[in-house]
Design a protein around this motif. Structure first.
Motif, mmCIF file in Angstrom:
data_model
loop_
_atom_site.group_PDB
_atom_site.id
_atom_site.type_symbol
_atom_site.label_atom_id
_atom_site.label_comp_id
_atom_site.label_asym_id
_atom_site.label_seq_id
_atom_site.Cartn_x
_atom_site.Cartn_y
_atom_site.Cartn_z
ATOM 1 N N ILE A 6 30.820 48.121 46.459
ATOM 2 C CA ILE A 6 32.116 48.068 45.770
ATOM 3 C C ILE A 6 32.513 46.621 45.493
ATOM 4 O O ILE A 6 32.959 46.283 44.387
ATOM 5 C CB ILE A 6 33.194 48.777 46.617
ATOM 6 C CG1 ILE A 6 32.907 50.270 46.699
ATOM 7 C CG2 ILE A 6 34.587 48.526 46.035
ATOM 8 C CD1 ILE A 6 33.846 51.024 47.621
ATOM 9 N N LEU A 7 32.352 45.753 46.482
ATOM 10 C CA LEU A 7 32.732 44.345 46.311
ATOM 11 C C LEU A 7 31.884 43.664 45.233
ATOM 12 O O LEU A 7 32.407 42.887 44.433
ATOM 13 C CB LEU A 7 32.580 43.617 47.646
ATOM 14 C CG LEU A 7 33.586 44.007 48.725
ATOM 15 C CD1 LEU A 7 33.194 43.403 50.064
ATOM 16 C CD2 LEU A 7 34.984 43.569 48.343
ATOM 17 N N SER A 8 30.593 43.975 45.225
ATOM 18 C CA SER A 8 29.728 43.377 44.202
ATOM 19 C C SER A 8 30.151 43.810 42.804
ATOM 20 O O SER A 8 30.192 42.992 41.870
ATOM 21 C CB SER A 8 28.268 43.768 44.460
ATOM 22 O OG SER A 8 27.828 43.269 45.711
ATOM 23 N N LEU A 27 31.745 41.451 39.636
ATOM 24 C CA LEU A 27 31.219 41.459 38.268
ATOM 25 C C LEU A 27 32.306 41.820 37.256
ATOM 26 O O LEU A 27 32.396 41.224 36.175
ATOM 27 C CB LEU A 27 30.062 42.447 38.162
ATOM 28 C CG LEU A 27 28.729 41.979 38.775
ATOM 29 C CD1 LEU A 27 27.701 43.096 38.696
ATOM 30 C CD2 LEU A 27 28.218 40.740 38.062
ATOM 31 N N LEU A 28 33.146 42.793 37.598
ATOM 32 C CA LEU A 28 34.211 43.188 36.683
ATOM 33 C C LEU A 28 35.200 42.048 36.450
ATOM 34 O O LEU A 28 35.597 41.765 35.310
ATOM 35 C CB LEU A 28 34.946 44.412 37.236
ATOM 36 C CG LEU A 28 34.159 45.726 37.217
ATOM 37 C CD1 LEU A 28 34.861 46.785 38.044
ATOM 38 C CD2 LEU A 28 33.967 46.207 35.792
ATOM 39 N N LEU A 36 39.681 44.241 50.274
ATOM 40 C CA LEU A 36 38.416 44.788 50.757
ATOM 41 C C LEU A 36 37.472 43.701 51.250
ATOM 42 O O LEU A 36 36.706 43.923 52.194
ATOM 43 C CB LEU A 36 37.745 45.603 49.647
ATOM 44 C CG LEU A 36 38.487 46.867 49.210
ATOM 45 C CD1 LEU A 36 37.709 47.598 48.132
ATOM 46 C CD2 LEU A 36 38.722 47.804 50.400
ATOM 47 N N GLU A 37 37.495 42.529 50.638
ATOM 48 C CA GLU A 37 36.649 41.424 51.108
ATOM 49 C C GLU A 37 37.086 40.988 52.503
ATOM 50 O O GLU A 37 36.240 40.703 53.366
ATOM 51 C CB GLU A 37 36.738 40.250 50.137
ATOM 52 C CG GLU A 37 35.714 39.157 50.393
ATOM 53 C CD GLU A 37 34.287 39.567 50.054
ATOM 54 O OE1 GLU A 37 33.526 39.879 51.011
ATOM 55 O OE2 GLU A 37 33.932 39.575 48.863
ATOM 56 N N ASP A 38 38.385 40.945 52.720
ATOM 57 C CA ASP A 38 38.897 40.615 54.053
ATOM 58 C C ASP A 38 38.453 41.660 55.067
ATOM 59 O O ASP A 38 37.997 41.337 56.173
ATOM 60 C CB ASP A 38 40.422 40.529 53.992
ATOM 61 C CG ASP A 38 41.042 40.213 55.347
ATOM 62 O OD1 ASP A 38 40.403 39.467 56.120
ATOM 63 O OD2 ASP A 38 42.153 40.695 55.631
ATOM 64 N N ALA A 80 32.172 33.535 42.629
ATOM 65 C CA ALA A 80 31.501 34.071 41.444
ATOM 66 C C ALA A 80 32.453 34.790 40.496
ATOM 67 O O ALA A 80 32.101 35.055 39.348
ATOM 68 C CB ALA A 80 30.377 35.028 41.857
ATOM 69 N N THR A 81 33.676 35.084 40.936
ATOM 70 C CA THR A 81 34.651 35.708 40.038
ATOM 71 C C THR A 81 35.128 34.743 38.966
ATOM 72 O O THR A 81 35.742 35.165 37.984
ATOM 73 C CB THR A 81 35.878 36.193 40.824
ATOM 74 O OG1 THR A 81 36.529 35.066 41.427
ATOM 75 C CG2 THR A 81 35.479 37.207 41.880
#
Length: 818
Positions: free
Chosen positions: A354-356, A360-361, A431-433, A476-477
């Motif tokens: 999901i995070l990946s 990308l989005l 979610l990353e946290d 990368a965002t």
């Protein structure tokens, strides 16, 4: 002699020919240009004659006034009458000049009227020719020819003011009225031609649109031919907006159709397919804008591409939201967020996917909007400098304060898709946290020793892998706000739940070993010490890698929504300001990691000092017996000691004992930790030598011996230092060993430099002891020093050292001005 000008009627005679000359002085009699030339020639001749008479009179011998008047009275009377006649003639000439000027001005006006009238006649003839050709082309259904003649008329109309197009010949002088048709007839012809051309424009428009409507039944390839034809013809008949709208709708329709066709298969594919399709959508729009730029510029003019960009962007937002909604549903994003808010364990693999996708989005959205706004900004600038009146409605709409369009690029200030991406970014941060925190806790729970030497546990590599993954993924965002939010979220976890735990474990194991010195306790203590040192080594590498990846955050191209300055200079300044702000914000969020690295380095040093004090200090003190402490020696004694190599670093018993003392520790500790421990030991010896210096007397030979003794010790302890490259584990990888050879050499030099720093004060003591006189210290101290090396010793310490020399008089030492 001057006489009145003759009045004759012969145009071919020259002045001075008597009755045969035609010399006209009356303005009413001027009929030819030759009359003007003849009059001017005559008056010039009269002037020459008068001047000659006056010259002749002035040349006579000087006499009294009476004699002069008596002799020349008749002559003077004649001259006066001639002068009066010339004055009258000059007055006539002035009237003649004024009359000629009026006649010339009237003639010039007549020429202007004639040119204007001729231009109107040419325009009318051209319009009539356009009407004739358009009528023929329409009858033959030759839309291209008809459109070109309409375009020709529109260009002429645009180049001429409206009052000139419809003006009549009523303002012409009577002398020219007979040359041209009657005004009303000319006006009627002009109006009739304009009506025909206007009607033709409407018919052409209907015909083109009718063909397009009929083409709907054809296959896409054939329909594209008709669309391309309409795209070329509509701007020729003044329908630029319609042409761009039709083309934009067609392209947008194709995009929507392709997305719809691809969506049929998305239900059978995973969520990553939605992300891939969204990427293709943005790429296609970018290619369409680039590909259509030259064609629109050629057929529609500068600035018109903006309308097409707006239409394509509108469709991209619509399709992107559809794809994003499909991805959200497949990934069960709302459900996952609910679990995260309740601290329910989420599968690491599912969360990572999901995070990946989220990264990308967000990244694709950022890059797409940056491209679209940049191109739109260029086109808007071109539209504002263009003179095309068809751009006025678009510019007015953009300038309207109530419009949702950005005044800087004509794109909506915040599209619906951008709003959704902002919400997605917030979800990503949450979610990353969760991902980082839960996985760090899991890594600490599952921590176990790794094989090999020196001993390490798994938590350090695991946590740094997670840290690098989360932070680099956030970078990368391309969004500095997202990257900073993630940095601020993971830093407390690293500080408290990871490094804090490791520091506490080191302290606990150290205390336990001091209370119960068992082998397994010692092994656990050394492992956690190594973990702490490994964190210290990894942290700079992690920060360097983050900085390298973060370069994309500091690109000079404006971010979406950044206002567009009015000039290139302002643009450069604004870009520089935005760049500085992004750098400052990111550096601020990264600074806590630098502070943590320094704090951990100090913690490692402190723990190693405790290890030395508790377990090694007493054993090192026992080796002091190998030191030679009688420094009040003579030359013979010094020579014997040198010949026997009785320096501490050369004594077999000392070197063997010292190497044996640190052998186990060298194997147990990381190379960098062991080197720190060696520095601690060296510092202990340095302090001991400092105590010896102040408690012993030295001759010149004893001072020289002490210097060589210290040097031999330094050389010996340097041989014990471990070459490191930042990763002290020996994994047996030859390629890795070759790759880190340069780093190892660099770290060895750094350790040697650190040793020199710690020995700086002792080196200065040795310099003082080896002086030939107390006054010689001024060569090294004060404004006349031969070097600028800062002194580690204070003035009273320098005198104390000098007083230890047997040969130096204490009074002379006291007199040295420091």
């Amino acid at each position: 002699m001057i006489s009145a000008p003759p009045r004759t009627t012969s145009p071919s005679s020259a002045p001075g020919d008597g009755d045969a000359a035609r010399t006209v002085t009356s303005p009413a009699d001027v009929a030819l240009l030759a009359d003007v030339h003849a009059a001017l020639t005559y008056w010039n001749a009269q002037e020459v004659a008068l001047v000659a008479d006056l010259t002749e009179l002035a040349a006579q011998p000087t006499t009294t006034p009476k004699d002069f008047l008596r002799a020349n009275g008749f002559h003077l009377t004649d001259l006066v009458s001639k002068a009066a006649a010339v004055a009258d003639q000059l007055a006539d000439a002035n009237d003649l000049a004024g009359a000629l000027g009026d006649r010339l001005e009237a003639f010039d006006q007549e020429l202007k009227h004639l040119d204007t009238a001729m231009a109107r006649i040419d325009m009318l003839a051209d319009i009539q020719a356009c009407v004739s050709n358009v009528t023929s082309a329409m009858a033959a259904r030759d839309w291209e020819t008809a459109a070109n003649y309409v375009h020709r008329h529109l260009l002429r109309t645009a180049a001429s003011p409206a009052h000139q197009v419809s003006a009549t010949t009523d303002d012409l002088p009577d002398s020219l009225q007979f040359v041209f048709p009657h005004a009303s007839a000319m006006e009627a012809d002009l109006r009739r031609a304009e009506v025909i051309l206007k009607d033709t424009r409407a018919k052409l428009k209907d015909a083109i649109l009718g063909e397009l409507q009929d083409a709907d039944k054809l296959d896409p390839a054939e329909r594209h031919v008709y669309l391309a034809r309409a795209f070329q013809l509509l701007p020729l008949i003044g329908e630029k907006e319609l042409g761009l709208d039709l083309y934009g709708d067609h392209v947008a329709g194709q995009l929507a159709q392709k997305c719809a066709e691809a969506a049929k298969n998305l239900d059978q594919l995973d969520a990553a397919a939605n992300v891939q399709l969204l990427t293709k959508l943005f790429e296609n729009i970018a290619m369409l804008i680039d590909a259509g730029s030259a064609s629109v510029e050629e057929k529609y003019g500068s600035g018109h591409l903006l309308r097409l960009i707006q239409r394509l962007h509108q469709e991209s937002v619509k399709q992107a939201i559809i794809l994003l909604d499909g991805w959200t549903e497949k990934r069960r994003l709302n459900h996952i967020l609910s679990l995260a808010s309740q601290n329910v364990d989420i599968g690491a693999r599912e969360l990572d996917l999901i995070l990946s996708d989220q990264v990308l989005l967000i990244q694709r959205s950022f890059l797409y909007h940056r491209f679209v706004r940049h191109r739109a900004r260029q086109e808007l600038a071109a539209a504002r400098t263009a003179t095309d009146p068809t751009l006025a409605p678009l510019l007015a709409q953009i300038s309207n304060p109530t419009s949702r369009l950005s005044p800087d690029d004509g794109i909506p200030l915040l599209s619906a898709f951008e709003e959704r991406i902002k919400q997605l970014a917030l979800a990503y941060q949450t979610l990353e946290d969760t991902f980082f925190r839960t996985n760090v806790q899991r890594a600490m729970r599952l921590d176990q020793p790794l094989g090999g030497t020196p001993l390490l546990s798994s938590c350090v590599d695991d946590v740094f892998y997670l840290l690098k993954t989360s932070v680099v993924r956030a970078v990368a965002t391309h969004d500095v706000d997202v990257a900073c939010a993630v940095l601020q979220a993971v830093e407390p976890v690293v500080r408290h739940e990871f490094t804090g735990t490791v520091v506490d474990l080191v302290g606990a194991r150290l205390a336990l070993f001091m209370a119960e010195p068992k082998a397994e306790v010692r092994s656990s203590m050394m492992m956690h010490l190594n973990n702490l040192q490994q964190i210290v080594l990894y942290m700079p590498k992690f920060l360097d890698e983050v900085e390298r990846h973060a370069a994309r955050l500091f690109e000079t191209a404006p971010a979406p929504g950044t206002p567009s300055p009015s000039s290139p200079t302002d643009s450069a300044k604004a870009a520089h300001v935005q760049l500085a702000k992004r750098r400052e914000k990111f550096s601020f969020c990264l600074a806590p990691f630098n502070k943590l690295a320094h704090a951990l380095s100090h913690d490692t040093q402190s723990k190693l000092e405790t290890v030395f004090d508790a377990f090694l200090k007493s054993k090192v003190q026992a080796l002091l017996k190998h030191l030679h402490t009688n420094y009040a020696m003579n030359e013979d004694e010094y020579t014997q000691l040198v010949a026997a190599q009785q320096f501490i670093g050369n004594q077999y018993k000392f070197t063997t004992a010292f190497a044996s003392l640190v052998a186990n520790t060298k194997v147990e500790l990381l190379g960098s930790s062991f080197n720190v421990l060696l520095l601690i030991m060296a510092e202990f010896w340095i302090k001991e030598w400092g105590r010896i210096v102040l408690s012993h007397r030295f001759t010149q030979w004893g001072a020289l011996y002490l210097e060589r003794d210290v040097r031999s010790f330094t050389a010996f302890i340097t041989t014990l230092a471990v070459s490191t490259s930042g990763n002290d584990r020996d994994d047996g990888d030859a390629t890795s060993a070759l790759a880190t050879a340069a780093g190892a050499a660099s770290n060895t030099l750094a350790w040697a430099h650190a040793l020199r720093e710690k020995m700086a004060a002792l080196s200065q003591v040795l310099t003082l002891l080896n002086l030939t006189s107390p006054q010689e210290v001024l060569d090294y101290w004060g404004p006349n020093a031969v070097s600028n090396v800062p002194w580690k010793l204070a003035a009273h310490e320098v005198r104390a050292v000098l007083r230890q020399r047997v040969e130096f008089d204490p009074n002379e030492v006291a007199r040295v001005l420091l």
